[in-house]
Write a protein that holds these residues in place. Structure first.
Motif, PDB file in Angstrom:
ATOM      1  N   ILE A   1       0.670  -1.114   0.069  1.00 56.89           N
ATOM      2  CA  ILE A   1       0.018   0.014  -0.071  1.00 56.89           C
ATOM      3  C   ILE A   1       0.710   1.188   0.067  1.00 56.89           C
ATOM      4  CG2 ILE A   1      -1.783   1.359   1.289  1.00 56.89           C
ATOM      5  CD1 ILE A   1      -2.823  -1.259  -0.075  1.00 56.89           C
ATOM      6  N   ASP A   2       1.763   1.325   0.848  1.00 56.92           N
ATOM      7  CA  ASP A   2       2.851   2.325   0.745  1.00 56.92           C
ATOM      8  C   ASP A   2       3.483   2.624  -0.398  1.00 56.92           C
ATOM      9  OD1 ASP A   2       2.197   2.898   3.473  1.00 56.92           O
ATOM     10  OD2 ASP A   2       4.137   2.189   4.263  1.00 56.92           O
ATOM     11  N   ASN A   3       3.939   1.298  -1.175  1.00 54.12           N
ATOM     12  CA  ASN A   3       4.552   1.705  -2.402  1.00 54.12           C
ATOM     13  C   ASN A   3       3.507   2.260  -3.513  1.00 54.12           C
ATOM     14  OD1 ASN A   3       6.808   0.645  -1.423  1.00 54.12           O
ATOM     15  ND2 ASN A   3       6.782  -1.295  -2.265  1.00 54.12           N
ATOM     16  N   ALA A   4       2.195   1.564  -3.502  1.00 52.10           N
ATOM     17  CA  ALA A   4       1.394   2.148  -4.421  1.00 52.10           C
ATOM     18  C   ALA A   4       1.199   3.710  -4.095  1.00 52.10           C
ATOM     19  CB  ALA A   4      -0.043   1.314  -4.459  1.00 52.10           C
ATOM     20  N   ARG A   5       0.966   3.834  -2.893  1.00 51.63           N
ATOM     21  CA  ARG A   5       0.592   5.388  -2.556  1.00 51.63           C
ATOM     22  C   ARG A   5       1.799   6.209  -2.908  1.00 51.63           C
ATOM     23  NH1 ARG A   5      -1.357   4.874   2.838  1.00 51.63           N
ATOM     24  NH2 ARG A   5      -3.470   4.947   2.066  1.00 51.63           N
ATOM     25  N   ALA A   6       3.126   5.768  -3.032  1.00 57.23           N
ATOM     26  CA  ALA A   6       4.222   6.650  -3.435  1.00 57.23           C
ATOM     27  C   ALA A   6       4.370   6.895  -4.866  1.00 57.23           C
ATOM     28  CB  ALA A   6       5.382   6.081  -2.882  1.00 57.23           C
ATOM     29  N   VAL A   7       3.750   5.745  -5.610  1.00 60.38           N
ATOM     30  CA  VAL A   7       3.977   5.914  -7.005  1.00 60.38           C
ATOM     31  C   VAL A   7       2.726   6.687  -7.486  1.00 60.38           C
ATOM     32  CG1 VAL A   7       3.854   4.608  -9.307  1.00 60.38           C
ATOM     33  CG2 VAL A   7       5.274   4.003  -7.475  1.00 60.38           C
ATOM     34  N   LEU A   8       1.796   6.492  -7.009  1.00 56.74           N
ATOM     35  CA  LEU A   8       0.411   7.197  -7.346  1.00 56.74           C
ATOM     36  C   LEU A   8       0.519   8.632  -7.096  1.00 56.74           C
ATOM     37  CD1 LEU A   8      -2.299   4.553  -6.904  1.00 56.74           C
ATOM     38  CD2 LEU A   8      -1.613   5.299  -9.015  1.00 56.74           C
ATOM     39  N   THR A   9       1.132   8.847  -5.795  1.00 53.01           N
ATOM     40  CA  THR A   9       1.026  10.224  -5.509  1.00 53.01           C
ATOM     41  C   THR A   9       2.132  10.907  -6.585  1.00 53.01           C
ATOM     42  OG1 THR A   9       0.681   9.895  -3.238  1.00 53.01           O
ATOM     43  CG2 THR A   9       1.717  11.825  -3.683  1.00 53.01           C
ATOM     44  N   CYS A  10       3.009  10.461  -6.914  1.00 53.72           N
ATOM     45  CA  CYS A  10       3.920  11.079  -7.908  1.00 53.72           C
ATOM     46  C   CYS A  10       3.070  11.287  -9.194  1.00 53.72           C
ATOM     47  CB  CYS A  10       5.256  10.119  -7.994  1.00 53.72           C
ATOM     48  SG  CYS A  10       6.354  10.786  -9.380  1.00 53.72           S
TER      49      CYS A  10
END
Length: 162
Positions: free
Chosen positions: A38-47
């Motif tokens: 979830i943290d990884n997905a959040r980081a990429v999608l936020t970018c």
């Protein structure tokens, strides 16, 4: 996009209750470290979402996205030689000749970075998926299912079957 960035960073809040929600997607996946996924997905999608106002060129994305994400993408497909356009008719003939198992295998592979970013690009127009005879689906642009293309860290890819 500020509302979307806020939801990515902290989840839906009370201020979202008044907004219409066209659909709700629930995903079930397995992972050794689900919080990390979830943290990884959040980081990429936020970018990606933070770039919507001024969409970068394909060449700039590898500098903007996390290195681990870029490394998990498939190599880019070379452009057609001598500036020749992509032969859509030939590709569609090849796709139609595949068995359902072969089509499913194509969907299981890693995505290229440009192929994944295409689905977020605000300069692209959306098309819908067309259903062929007998309930088979014909590919069109933007006709991908919900999928976290490159594997999201210590996990399996998230895939929402259509």
């Amino acid at each position: 996009m500020t509302g979307e960035l806020r939801r990515l960073r902290s989840g839906p809040g009370a201020e979202d209750d008044d907004e219409p929600r066209p659909f709700l997607v629930r995903l079930r996946f397995t992972a050794e470290e689900p919080a990390q996924v979830i943290d990884n997905a959040r980081a990429v999608l936020t970018c990606v979402v933070s770039q919507m106002g001024d969409w970068p060129t394909d060449e700039l994305w590898p500098q903007l996205l996390p290195t681990w994400f870029i490394q998990r993408c498939a190599p880019e497909t070379p452009e057609p030689e001598h500036g020749e356009p992509f032969d859509v008719a030939a590709w569609l003939r090849q796709w139609r000749a595949m068995t359902p198992e072969e089509r499913a295998a194509v969907d299981q592979g890693l995505w290229t970075l440009s192929g994944w970013l295409y689905y977020f690009d605000p300069t692209e127009e959306w098309e819908t998926i067309a259903a062929g005879g007998g309930g088979t689906q014909e590919p069109t642009s933007r006709a991908a299912g919900c999928r976290w293309p490159p594997q999201a860290g210590p996990s399996e890819a998230v895939h929402c079957p259509g």
